[in-house]
Design a protein around this motif. Structure first.
Motif, PDB file in Angstrom:
ATOM      1  N   ALA A 188       7.821  12.895  -6.730  1.00 31.92           N
ATOM      2  CA  ALA A 188       7.829  14.334  -7.018  1.00 31.92           C
ATOM      3  C   ALA A 188       7.513  14.600  -8.483  1.00 31.92           C
ATOM      4  O   ALA A 188       7.838  13.805  -9.364  1.00 31.92           O
ATOM      5  N   LEU A 189       6.884  15.738  -8.717  1.00 35.93           N
ATOM      6  CA  LEU A 189       6.639  16.260 -10.053  1.00 35.93           C
ATOM      7  C   LEU A 189       7.375  17.583 -10.151  1.00 35.93           C
ATOM      8  O   LEU A 189       7.287  18.412  -9.237  1.00 35.93           O
ATOM      9  N   VAL A 190       8.107  17.794 -11.242  1.00 34.16           N
ATOM     10  CA  VAL A 190       8.965  18.976 -11.344  1.00 34.16           C
ATOM     11  C   VAL A 190       8.672  19.720 -12.646  1.00 34.16           C
ATOM     12  O   VAL A 190       8.709  19.132 -13.727  1.00 34.16           O
ATOM     13  N   LEU A 191       8.392  21.001 -12.527  1.00 36.79           N
ATOM     14  CA  LEU A 191       8.154  21.889 -13.662  1.00 36.79           C
ATOM     15  C   LEU A 191       9.229  22.964 -13.660  1.00 36.79           C
ATOM     16  O   LEU A 191       9.424  23.646 -12.651  1.00 36.79           O
ATOM     17  N   ARG A 192       9.936  23.109 -14.789  1.00 40.58           N
ATOM     18  CA  ARG A 192      10.966  24.150 -14.931  1.00 40.58           C
ATOM     19  C   ARG A 192      10.638  25.010 -16.129  1.00 40.58           C
ATOM     20  O   ARG A 192      10.451  24.494 -17.237  1.00 40.58           O
ATOM     21  N   VAL A 193      10.573  26.316 -15.917  1.00 40.61           N
ATOM     22  CA  VAL A 193      10.195  27.255 -16.984  1.00 40.61           C
ATOM     23  C   VAL A 193      11.084  28.485 -16.894  1.00 40.61           C
ATOM     24  O   VAL A 193      11.290  29.040 -15.804  1.00 40.61           O
ATOM     25  N   PRO A 194      11.613  28.971 -18.034  1.00 38.92           N
ATOM     26  CA  PRO A 194      12.419  30.199 -18.012  1.00 38.92           C
ATOM     27  C   PRO A 194      11.568  31.404 -17.596  1.00 38.92           C
ATOM     28  O   PRO A 194      10.370  31.485 -17.916  1.00 38.92           O
ATOM     29  N   LEU A 195      12.186  32.325 -16.867  1.00 42.28           N
ATOM     30  CA  LEU A 195      11.466  33.525 -16.447  1.00 42.28           C
ATOM     31  C   LEU A 195      11.149  34.424 -17.640  1.00 42.28           C
ATOM     32  O   LEU A 195      10.136  35.133 -17.643  1.00 42.28           O
TER      33      LEU A 195
END
Length: 259
Positions: free
Chosen positions: A249-256
């Motif tokens: 898996a590749l995971v991208l997390r970004v604040p709204l």
């Protein structure tokens, strides 16, 4: 109207190409640019530690050697001079070259996440995933939530995540994009079943450079990513988020919202 796949650099082409082909060429060029600068960053970081050690041990040796031994003193001076020259090369060539993406400027504006996600999915499905007979599907709990960020850069990162997953998958398998909200964070997870041989199978269609695909098969140190995914990491960090590469898996997390 938001343009999701835009950028400042246009790849050179030998002959006219269709809009879809030109867009894909541009995305591949952006991925290669960030990979180059990521490699230069690693070189700069990884070379400085042994150079600092050599410099320190040279001072230790200098104190142990006879100050009257001209040959030994010239040798120590040569070691320190060589280290200084290498450090200057890192600063003038390596650090200067990667400055273009070291501080990534963003064109922030609120945009609808679902539309950007759909655009990235379409860009990978046609024609690349179709040529590989890899099904790219998505699941989302989003309901039109806006994100204040650079839509074009985030679309590039998502496209690269999906493309890498397709490149890493065998024929007639699947790639799944899950898009969720975790509090004030948007999280995109691209799951796939890795088939290492697919990365260099000459009978399959490929978009990413052969060098990048070969390197992606090599063992990674803890916390490090495949070089070709550098764009995803830089875009996430520029938004105050995080990018992770796991085995499947590749995971991208970004604040709204902007930090």
């Amino acid at each position: 109207m938001t343009t999701f796949f835009s950028g400042t650099q246009q790849p050179a082409t030998a002959q006219p190409v269709s809009p879809d082909s030109e867009r894909t060429a541009h995305l591949c060029a952006e991925a290669a640019l960030f990979m180059r600068d990521h490699v230069l960053s690693l070189v700069s970081h990884d070379l400085r530690s042994p150079l600092n050690a050599i410099h320190s041990w040279a001072y230790v040796l200098e104190r142990k050697l006879d100050a009257g031994d001209a040959t030994a003193q010239r040798a120590i001076a040569g070691i320190r001079s060589g280290v200084d020259q290498q450090v200057k090369l890192l600063e003038s060539l390596v650090d200067a070259t990667r400055a273009e993406t070291k501080s990534l400027a963003l064109n922030r504006a609120p945009f609808a996440l679902p539309a950007m996600i759909d655009a990235a999915l379409d860009a990978v499905r046609t024609p690349f995933a179709q040529a590989r007979a890899v099904a790219v599907t998505s699941g989302s709990t989003l309901a039109g939530e806006p994100l204040n960020g650079d839509a074009a850069r985030l679309a590039q990162a998502l496209w690269l995540m999906l493309t890498f997953a397709v490149e890493s998958s065998a024929r007639e398998t699947g790639v799944v994009l899950e898009s969720t909200l975790d509090g004030t964070l948007w999280q995109a997870t691209v799951a796939f079943t890795p088939a290492p041989a697919a990365l260099h199978d000459a009978t399959l269609a490929h978009l990413l450079e052969a060098f990048a695909r070969r390197q992606a098969q090599e063992p990674r140190e803890a916390g490090r990513i495949a070089w070709v995914l550098a764009l995803c990491k830089r875009v996430a960090e520029a938004h105050g988020g995080k990018f992770e590469q796991h085995e499947e898996a590749l995971v991208l997390r970004v604040p709204l919202a902007a930090a």
